[in-house]
Design a protein around this motif. Structure first.
Motif, PDB file in Angstrom:
ATOM      1  N   ILE A 150      41.393  40.967  47.196  1.00  0.00           N
ATOM      2  CA  ILE A 150      40.583  39.835  46.749  1.00  0.00           C
ATOM      3  C   ILE A 150      40.364  38.942  47.973  1.00  0.00           C
ATOM      4  CG2 ILE A 150      40.404  37.922  45.083  1.00  0.00           C
ATOM      5  CD1 ILE A 150      40.948  40.649  43.721  1.00  0.00           C
ATOM      6  N   THR A 151      39.131  38.883  48.420  1.00  0.00           N
ATOM      7  CA  THR A 151      38.811  38.043  49.580  1.00  0.00           C
ATOM      8  C   THR A 151      38.057  36.818  49.099  1.00  0.00           C
ATOM      9  OG1 THR A 151      38.590  39.998  50.973  1.00  0.00           O
ATOM     10  CG2 THR A 151      37.622  37.960  51.820  1.00  0.00           C
ATOM     11  N   VAL A 152      38.494  35.661  49.559  1.00  0.00           N
ATOM     12  CA  VAL A 152      37.737  34.438  49.256  1.00  0.00           C
ATOM     13  C   VAL A 152      37.027  33.977  50.519  1.00  0.00           C
ATOM     14  CG1 VAL A 152      37.949  31.978  48.736  1.00  0.00           C
ATOM     15  CG2 VAL A 152      39.115  33.645  47.296  1.00  0.00           C
ATOM     16  N   LEU A 153      35.710  33.747  50.396  1.00  0.00           N
ATOM     17  CA  LEU A 153      34.958  33.125  51.474  1.00  0.00           C
ATOM     18  C   LEU A 153      35.045  31.624  51.234  1.00  0.00           C
ATOM     19  CD1 LEU A 153      31.695  35.330  51.431  1.00  0.00           C
ATOM     20  CD2 LEU A 153      33.853  35.766  52.626  1.00  0.00           C
ATOM     21  N   LEU A 154      35.669  30.930  52.159  1.00  0.00           N
ATOM     22  CA  LEU A 154      35.954  29.504  51.970  1.00  0.00           C
ATOM     23  C   LEU A 154      35.192  28.686  53.001  1.00  0.00           C
ATOM     24  CD1 LEU A 154      37.881  27.437  50.515  1.00  0.00           C
ATOM     25  CD2 LEU A 154      39.483  27.805  52.390  1.00  0.00           C
ATOM     26  N   GLY A 155      34.640  27.582  52.563  1.00  0.00           N
ATOM     27  CA  GLY A 155      33.964  26.719  53.530  1.00  0.00           C
ATOM     28  C   GLY A 155      33.165  25.653  52.824  1.00  0.00           C
TER      29      GLY A 155
ATOM     30  N   LEU B  79      40.828  36.370  35.524  1.00  0.00           N
ATOM     31  CA  LEU B  79      40.166  37.549  34.957  1.00  0.00           C
ATOM     32  C   LEU B  79      39.522  38.396  36.055  1.00  0.00           C
ATOM     33  CD1 LEU B  79      39.521  38.674  32.171  1.00  0.00           C
ATOM     34  CD2 LEU B  79      37.507  37.230  32.152  1.00  0.00           C
ATOM     35  N   LEU B  80      38.788  37.733  36.947  1.00  0.00           N
ATOM     36  CA  LEU B  80      38.140  38.463  38.046  1.00  0.00           C
ATOM     37  C   LEU B  80      39.186  39.191  38.888  1.00  0.00           C
ATOM     38  CD1 LEU B  80      35.405  36.199  39.697  1.00  0.00           C
ATOM     39  CD2 LEU B  80      35.146  38.548  38.881  1.00  0.00           C
ATOM     40  N   ARG B  81      40.261  38.487  39.196  1.00  0.00           N
ATOM     41  CA  ARG B  81      41.308  39.090  40.027  1.00  0.00           C
ATOM     42  C   ARG B  81      41.946  40.283  39.299  1.00  0.00           C
ATOM     43  NH1 ARG B  81      46.396  35.474  41.092  1.00  0.00           N
ATOM     44  NH2 ARG B  81      46.623  35.927  38.881  1.00  0.00           N
ATOM     45  N   ASP B  82      42.270  40.105  38.011  1.00  0.00           N
ATOM     46  CA  ASP B  82      42.956  41.179  37.286  1.00  0.00           C
ATOM     47  C   ASP B  82      42.069  42.410  37.141  1.00  0.00           C
ATOM     48  OD1 ASP B  82      45.008  39.438  37.162  1.00  0.00           O
ATOM     49  OD2 ASP B  82      44.876  39.029  35.002  1.00  0.00           O
ATOM     50  N   VAL B  83      40.797  42.183  36.827  1.00  0.00           N
ATOM     51  CA  VAL B  83      39.874  43.312  36.668  1.00  0.00           C
ATOM     52  C   VAL B  83      39.785  44.104  37.976  1.00  0.00           C
ATOM     53  CG1 VAL B  83      37.393  43.811  36.542  1.00  0.00           C
ATOM     54  CG2 VAL B  83      38.462  42.388  34.794  1.00  0.00           C
ATOM     55  N   CYS B  84      39.653  43.387  39.090  1.00  0.00           N
ATOM     56  CA  CYS B  84      39.490  44.092  40.374  1.00  0.00           C
ATOM     57  C   CYS B  84      40.786  44.786  40.772  1.00  0.00           C
ATOM     58  CB  CYS B  84      39.000  43.135  41.444  1.00  0.00           C
ATOM     59  SG  CYS B  84      37.326  42.593  41.078  1.00  0.00           S
TER      60      CYS B  84
ATOM     61  N   ALA C 211      37.007  42.586  45.678  1.00  0.00           N
ATOM     62  CA  ALA C 211      36.234  41.455  45.160  1.00  0.00           C
ATOM     63  C   ALA C 211      36.048  40.484  46.319  1.00  0.00           C
ATOM     64  CB  ALA C 211      36.976  40.761  44.029  1.00  0.00           C
ATOM     65  N   ILE C 212      34.840  39.996  46.473  1.00  0.00           N
ATOM     66  CA  ILE C 212      34.577  38.976  47.481  1.00  0.00           C
ATOM     67  C   ILE C 212      33.986  37.788  46.744  1.00  0.00           C
ATOM     68  CG2 ILE C 212      33.355  38.465  49.632  1.00  0.00           C
ATOM     69  CD1 ILE C 212      33.495  41.806  49.615  1.00  0.00           C
TER      70      ILE C 212
ATOM     71  N   ASP D 105      43.925  37.258  48.344  1.00  0.00           N
ATOM     72  CA  ASP D 105      44.829  38.016  49.209  1.00  0.00           C
ATOM     73  C   ASP D 105      44.481  37.699  50.660  1.00  0.00           C
ATOM     74  OD1 ASP D 105      45.943  39.533  47.058  1.00  0.00           O
ATOM     75  OD2 ASP D 105      44.121  40.759  47.041  1.00  0.00           O
ATOM     76  N   ARG D 106      43.196  37.429  50.851  1.00  0.00           N
ATOM     77  CA  ARG D 106      42.696  37.216  52.209  1.00  0.00           C
ATOM     78  C   ARG D 106      41.660  36.104  52.150  1.00  0.00           C
ATOM     79  NH1 ARG D 106      38.660  41.719  54.789  1.00  0.00           N
ATOM     80  NH2 ARG D 106      38.308  40.792  56.831  1.00  0.00           N
ATOM     81  N   ILE D 107      41.686  35.247  53.159  1.00  0.00           N
ATOM     82  CA  ILE D 107      40.701  34.162  53.204  1.00  0.00           C
ATOM     83  C   ILE D 107      39.867  34.295  54.463  1.00  0.00           C
ATOM     84  CG2 ILE D 107      40.438  31.657  53.502  1.00  0.00           C
ATOM     85  CD1 ILE D 107      42.642  31.308  51.455  1.00  0.00           C
ATOM     86  N   VAL D 108      38.564  34.228  54.268  1.00  0.00           N
ATOM     87  CA  VAL D 108      37.653  34.206  55.412  1.00  0.00           C
ATOM     88  C   VAL D 108      37.046  32.806  55.437  1.00  0.00           C
ATOM     89  CG1 VAL D 108      35.497  35.155  56.325  1.00  0.00           C
ATOM     90  CG2 VAL D 108      37.210  36.692  55.324  1.00  0.00           C
TER      91      VAL D 108
END
Ligand code: ADP
Ligand code: MG
Length: 262
Positions: free
Chosen positions: A48-53, A203-208, A215-216, A230-233
């Motif tokens: 699960i990658t989150v694009l943060l900004g 829900l999004l996290r569990d499904v993926c 998931a991005i 899990d990872r942050i960009v």
């Protein structure tokens, strides 16, 4: 290999090739506005990658470049099992397997939850076939997807009678009805209250995780990024300024992402 142990047979090694890989991908709007500086980045299964900004950092641009809703002005996007997205056939094949979740969920308000989920399946049929009712198996599959997001009992309700959080869960059901190989979610909780936001992101996290697909998710809320990624960009002014685990979001890194006046 002749001497396979039972463990080898039960759990084949995961495919370590990234699902999607960007090489020197740059996006320019108009003649010269560079919204995404050239990036090299890859996304793997089960992450699960989150694009943060902050607003305007380039999160939506990067997310949309991943399935060519925004065309890179240069560089290559390569999808495992498909190859580089360089012709419309490859782009279509990739889009069919991409589950998109949007900020405004983009449901048709006057249709039921079930009809909205079924609409995502119409694209899999020829134009003529799509004018006829979809097969019963499609209805059953759509209901299964609604059940997975906890909305089986709301299947026949019009979407405009559902709460914001429920509508976004229909949006997720619609995305997973595509049997996606990747999920892209652009600010999926921007207009939801905290309790609904947490439910939707869980829900999004569990499904993926259950389906083992990447998931991005673009988010501007730091606390949700910390909780679900899990990872942050981290993005700032169209450049990636951080790529690592949530635990690495130090004050210095946050200043790089949000600027000194945060
Ligand atoms: P974010 O999702 O992080 O808020 P965006 O990717 O939407 O950022 O936008 C990045 C930059 O590109 C912003 O400065 C925005 O104004 C600009 N931009 C986004 N879409 C367009 C467009 N279609 N045409 C011109 N500029 C755009
Ligand atoms: Mg955006």
């Amino acid at each position: 290999m002749l001497n396979k142990t039972p463990t080898d047979v039960l759990s084949p090694p995961a495919d370590r090739t990234p699902f999607v890989e960007l090489e020197s991908v740059q996006v320019t709007y108009g003649k010269s506005f560079v919204a995404l500086q050239p990036v090299d980045i890859a996304f793997s299964d089960d992450q699960i990658t989150v694009l943060l900004g902050p607003s305007g950092a380039g999160k939506s641009t990067l997310l949309r470049a991943l399935n060519y809703l925004v065309r890179p002005s240069s560089g290559t996007v390569t999808i495992r099992d498909i190859g580089p997205l360089k012709n419309s056939k490859a782009i279509r094949a990739h889009r069919r397997r991409t589950g998109m979740v949007f900020q405004q969920h983009q449901l048709i308000a006057r249709l039921t939850a079930l009809q909205n989920v079924l609409l995502s399946r119409v694209g899999n049929y020829s134009f003529l076939r799509s004018l006829l009712p979809l097969p019963q198996s499609e209805r059953e599959w759509a209901l299964e997807c609604l059940d997975r997001v906890g909305l089986f009992d709301k299947a026949l309700e019009r979407c405009d009678a559902l709460s914001g959080g429920q509508q976004q869960r229909v949006g997720i059901a619609r995305a997973i009805a595509q049997r996606p190989h990747i999920v892209l979610a652009d600010e999926p909780v921007a207009s939801l209250d905290p309790a609904s936001s947490i439910r939707v992101l869980t829900l999004l996290r569990d499904v993926c995780r259950q389906d083992g697909i990447p998931a991005i998710i673009s988010l501007h809320q730091l606390e949700y990024a910390r909780q679900f990624a899990d990872r942050i960009v981290g993005l700032s002014h169209g450049s990636i300024v951080y790529d690592g685990p949530p635990a690495g979001l130090t004050e210095d890194v946050l200043t790089k992402i949000y600027g000194p006046s945060r």
